[in-house]
Design a protein around this motif. Sequence first.
Motif, PDB file in Angstrom:
ATOM      1  N   LEU A  33       0.827  -1.208   0.000  1.00  0.00           N
ATOM      2  CA  LEU A  33       0.000   0.000   0.000  1.00  0.00           C
ATOM      3  C   LEU A  33       0.866   1.264   0.000  1.00  0.00           C
ATOM      4  CD1 LEU A  33      -2.777  -0.849   2.625  1.00  0.00           C
ATOM      5  CD2 LEU A  33      -2.808  -1.214   0.176  1.00  0.00           C
ATOM      6  N   LYS A  35       2.520   2.534   2.553  1.00  0.00           N
ATOM      7  CA  LYS A  35       2.257   3.348   3.757  1.00  0.00           C
ATOM      8  C   LYS A  35       3.381   3.159   4.761  1.00  0.00           C
ATOM      9  CE  LYS A  35      -1.900   4.853   3.905  1.00  0.00           C
ATOM     10  NZ  LYS A  35      -2.595   5.635   4.864  1.00  0.00           N
ATOM     11  N   ARG A 201      -1.864   8.106   9.330  1.00  0.00           N
ATOM     12  CA  ARG A 201      -1.148   7.885   8.081  1.00  0.00           C
ATOM     13  C   ARG A 201      -0.375   6.585   8.060  1.00  0.00           C
ATOM     14  NH1 ARG A 201      -1.976  12.971   8.508  1.00  0.00           N
ATOM     15  NH2 ARG A 201      -2.105  14.358   6.694  1.00  0.00           N
ATOM     16  N   CYS A 202      -0.297   5.931   9.211  1.00  0.00           N
ATOM     17  CA  CYS A 202       0.549   4.742   9.272  1.00  0.00           C
ATOM     18  C   CYS A 202      -0.273   3.471   9.407  1.00  0.00           C
ATOM     19  CB  CYS A 202       1.480   4.824  10.479  1.00  0.00           C
ATOM     20  SG  CYS A 202       2.515   6.257  10.490  1.00  0.00           S
ATOM     21  N   LEU A 203       0.367   2.369   9.045  1.00  0.00           N
ATOM     22  CA  LEU A 203      -0.179   1.079   9.448  1.00  0.00           C
ATOM     23  C   LEU A 203       0.389   0.786  10.823  1.00  0.00           C
ATOM     24  CD1 LEU A 203       0.133  -1.078   6.253  1.00  0.00           C
ATOM     25  CD2 LEU A 203      -1.819   0.207   7.073  1.00  0.00           C
TER      26      LEU A 203
ATOM     27  N   ASP B  26      -8.062   2.699   3.961  1.00  0.00           N
ATOM     28  CA  ASP B  26      -6.898   1.812   3.968  1.00  0.00           C
ATOM     29  C   ASP B  26      -7.320   0.374   4.180  1.00  0.00           C
ATOM     30  OD1 ASP B  26      -5.125   3.772   3.526  1.00  0.00           O
ATOM     31  OD2 ASP B  26      -4.584   4.085   5.618  1.00  0.00           O
ATOM     32  N   ARG B  29      -8.471  -1.078   1.022  1.00  0.00           N
ATOM     33  CA  ARG B  29      -7.366  -1.365   0.099  1.00  0.00           C
ATOM     34  C   ARG B  29      -6.596  -2.599   0.545  1.00  0.00           C
ATOM     35  NH1 ARG B  29      -4.078   3.756   0.148  1.00  0.00           N
ATOM     36  NH2 ARG B  29      -2.616   2.610  -1.154  1.00  0.00           N
ATOM     37  N   ARG B  33      -6.003  -6.258  -1.394  1.00  0.00           N
ATOM     38  CA  ARG B  33      -4.736  -6.945  -1.658  1.00  0.00           C
ATOM     39  C   ARG B  33      -4.750  -8.370  -1.144  1.00  0.00           C
ATOM     40  NH1 ARG B  33      -0.863  -2.952  -3.321  1.00  0.00           N
ATOM     41  NH2 ARG B  33      -2.386  -1.565  -4.236  1.00  0.00           N
ATOM     42  N   ALA B  48      -4.306  -3.899  11.388  1.00  0.00           N
ATOM     43  CA  ALA B  48      -3.182  -2.991  11.128  1.00  0.00           C
ATOM     44  C   ALA B  48      -3.669  -1.655  10.580  1.00  0.00           C
ATOM     45  CB  ALA B  48      -2.217  -3.634  10.145  1.00  0.00           C
ATOM     46  N   THR B  49      -4.799  -1.671   9.880  1.00  0.00           N
ATOM     47  CA  THR B  49      -5.240  -0.428   9.260  1.00  0.00           C
ATOM     48  C   THR B  49      -6.189   0.364  10.148  1.00  0.00           C
ATOM     49  OG1 THR B  49      -6.855  -1.786   8.107  1.00  0.00           O
ATOM     50  CG2 THR B  49      -4.947  -1.087   6.859  1.00  0.00           C
ATOM     51  N   LYS B  52      -4.895   1.924  15.901  1.00  0.00           N
ATOM     52  CA  LYS B  52      -3.569   2.532  15.992  1.00  0.00           C
ATOM     53  C   LYS B  52      -3.140   2.735  17.443  1.00  0.00           C
ATOM     54  CE  LYS B  52      -3.600   2.731  11.592  1.00  0.00           C
ATOM     55  NZ  LYS B  52      -3.780   3.869  10.719  1.00  0.00           N
TER      56      LYS B  52
END
Lengths: 309, 462
Positions: A33, A35, A201-203, B26, B29, B33, B48-49, B52
Amino acid sequence: MFETVESVRHALDGQQYIATDEIATVLFLAESLGKPLLAEGPAGVGKTELSKAWAAATGRELVRLQCYEGLDESKALYEWEYAKQMLYTQLLRDRLANLLADTQSLAEAADRLGQEEDVFFSDRFLLPRPLLRAIRSDRPTVLLIDEIDRADAEFEAFLLEVLSDFQVSIPEIGTIAAKQRPVVFLTSNNTRELSEALKRRCLYLYIDYPDTEEELRIVRLKVPELAPELARQAVEVVQSLRTLDLKKSPSVSETLDWARALVTLNTRSLDSAMLENTLTVLLKYEADVERARRALRRVGGEGNGRTYH
Amino acid sequence: MEERIIKFIAALRAAGVRVSMAESQDAWRAIERLGVRDRDTFRLSLRATLVKDADALPTFEALFPLYFGSGTPPLGNPQAGLTPEQQQMLRELLEQMMRDLARQLQQLLEWLFSGRGPSEEDLQQLAQQTGMDPSRYPSPASARRLARRMLDLLGWDQLQDLLDQIWEALAEAGMDPRAIEQLQQQVGENADRLADQLGEFAGQQVREQRVEQARRRSPRDLLDRPLNQLSSEDMDALREQVRRLAARLRSRAALRHKRGKQGKLDPKATLRANLRYHGVPFDMRFRQRKLKPKLVVILDVSTSMRPVVEFFLRLLYELQDQVQKTRSFAFVDHLEDVTGDLQSHRLDDAIALVLTKLPAGHYNTDLGRSLRQLEAAHLDALDRRTTLIVLGDARNNFNDPALDTFGRLCRRARRVIWLNPEHPAQWGSGDSDMLDYAPLCSAVFQTRSLSQLADAVDRILG
C-alpha cells in the motif's frame, strides 16, 4: 516485488529475523500500500531490528533518524554548510573583487552579487540530513525513524508533511521530490501518545514479547552455541519473569545477552546459584532483582514441574 | 461482506476506538490486496489499518468474532461416504432409538449424524434454557460455566453410551465395518466441534456483554464520578486512567519546559556559535533556565479520607516519579515522612506500607500537631522554590489548627496548594477548619473526581 505474505516472511527468515504472521502480514501491507509502518511495543522486542532486517532483505539502503528531545529540521532534514560557504567566499575574494570592480554604485554591486547568489545556495553547500538523504537517494531506501515518541510534538507535525508526499521544499533551491519512495518505519516505545494525525497515516503494528516457543526459536537462531536443554530452561525463566509485576520486564535482547552470558560462563545447568548471579543481566533495577529472586525461590521450592536447582 | 465490514467499523467507533475515513479506506485497500479468504490474514489486515492504539487492541479482538464468526469449523456430514442402503439402515436405526429418548438428546443426535449443526436460534434457545444470565457477571469463567450447562442440558454425559449402542446395533444389523468406522470417526469429530461451537457461543455472549459495558463505562464518565462512589471494577479501570493521566501530564510538562526556555543570554555559547560568521552574533544562544520544581506534599490518611486516600497516594506516587525533588508526608495524629517508602517500593506495596504505618483511629486526626512537627523537623524541605501541597479535608477534630505555623510555612514556600475532596459547601461545617486555612493558601481546589484532580495537577505543574 513481494507477491505474498509468505515471501515476506521468507525474506525476513533469510536475515535471521523470525517474523510472526502478524509482522509478515503488516509488513506486506505496508509494502504494497506504500504506507509508513508504525511499530509500537515494549523496548527490546526487535522493532528497530525489523527495519534493519527488511533493508537487508530487500537490498535497500537503511537511512536511520534517531529521534531525541529537541530534534529539529536542521538535524533531521538539511542544513547549509556555513563553514564551507565561509571558506569559499574567503578563497574567492579576489574573483569577487574582479566581478564587482567595474560597478558604479553600491546598489549595482549588490545586484550583481545577487545574480551570483545561486552559487552559494546550491547543492554544493547543502548538508543533507537523514530525511533529505532518504528522499534524494537514487537507490531505494528504508527510512527508519527511531523512537519517534522521544521527539517533540512540533517535530511530529513537521514529519507529517514529509511523510504525506515525500517531498520537501528548500526555499533557496526549490522543491525536491523523492526519486524513490522510501519504505518508512517508525518505532515508538509509547512513552507518550503520538498524534492522531500521524497514526492515521501509518499502518500499526504492535510487537509484544514473543511466547515461549517463538523466543526459544530466536535464542536458538541467535545463540546456537547454547545447549538446547539449557536454552529452553532459560527462556522459561525469562517468560516467568515477565509475568511478575516488574518495573522493567526483561526484553528479548536481554534474553539474548543472558544466553550469551551463559555460554561465556560455560554453564552446564541452570542452578539457583548461577541464576541468582546472572539475574542482573536480565533485570536492571535492584527492586526487580529482589522481587525476582523471591519469586524464583518460591517456584524452585514448590517444584511444580520447573525446578531450577 | 462489505456491509458487515462497515458495521464492524461502526461498532469499533461506538466502542470508543477512533477510526477515521482515511483509515477505513486503507482497510478496504488492504482487503483488496489480501482478500478475505484467510480469516487470520483478514483479521490482521483490518487490525493494522484500523487500530492505531495498543489500548484499543482488546476491543478489536473482542468485536471481531462477533462480526466475522469464530473460526470454529462447521460439522461435517458423516453419511457422505455411505451407500443409499447403508443410509437407509442408519436412518431406521436412529428413528427406532430416538423414540424413547429425551427431546434434547434427539436433537443432539440429529445434529451429529446429519452434519448440520445447531442454528443461531437453537443456541440462543439452549442458552435461555440454562437459566443463566451471562450479562450479570461477564467473565471468562462464567462463559465456561454457561457452555458446560448447555452441554449438560443436551445430555452430553449420556452421549458416549448412546453412540456405543448405535455402533453395536449397526454391526449387528450387518453394516460394513469400514463404513461404521468412518461414521464413528466423523461423528466423534462432529461432537468435538459441537462442543467448541458451544464454548465459542458462550464466550461470545459474555464478550458482547463486556463490549456493552465498556461502552456504558466510558472513561469520561469515570473521570467525573466522585472518587468514593466507585465499585472495585471501576477502580481497576480508574487505575488505568490515572496511569494514562500521569503519562499525558509528563509529556505536557516536558513540552511546557521546552517552550519556556528563553533564558538569559549566554555570551560564551554565543561567541562559540558565531565564530563561523566572523564573530558577528547572528545566532544568539541563551542559557537554559533550569526549572526544577520542588514539591512537599502532606497527605491526610485519616478515617474521613480513607475512601479517596488510595487515589491520592497513587497520585503522589506518580508525582514523585514526575518531579524529582518531592518530599511526601502522611499524617493522622502525627506526621510521617513517607518519601522513602514511595521511592523504593512498587506502587501497591508502597500504598499498603504507608497505610499500615499510619493506622487510622477514631477521631484522632490532628493536623495542627502534624504541621508543627513539619516545622520543627523538616523545615529545610521548604524554600522559595518549593510548592507545598496539602491533600486533606481539614477535619481537625476541634484540635488546634496551628494557623500561625501554617502561615509561617506558607510564607516560606513559593506556593501553597490545598486539594480538598469535600464540596466547598461543606467547608467550615462541623470540625472542618478549611475556611481558616483557605485564605493562607495560594490556591484551593476541590478534587472530588479524577478530572478535577487532573486539572489541579496540571496547574501545579504549570
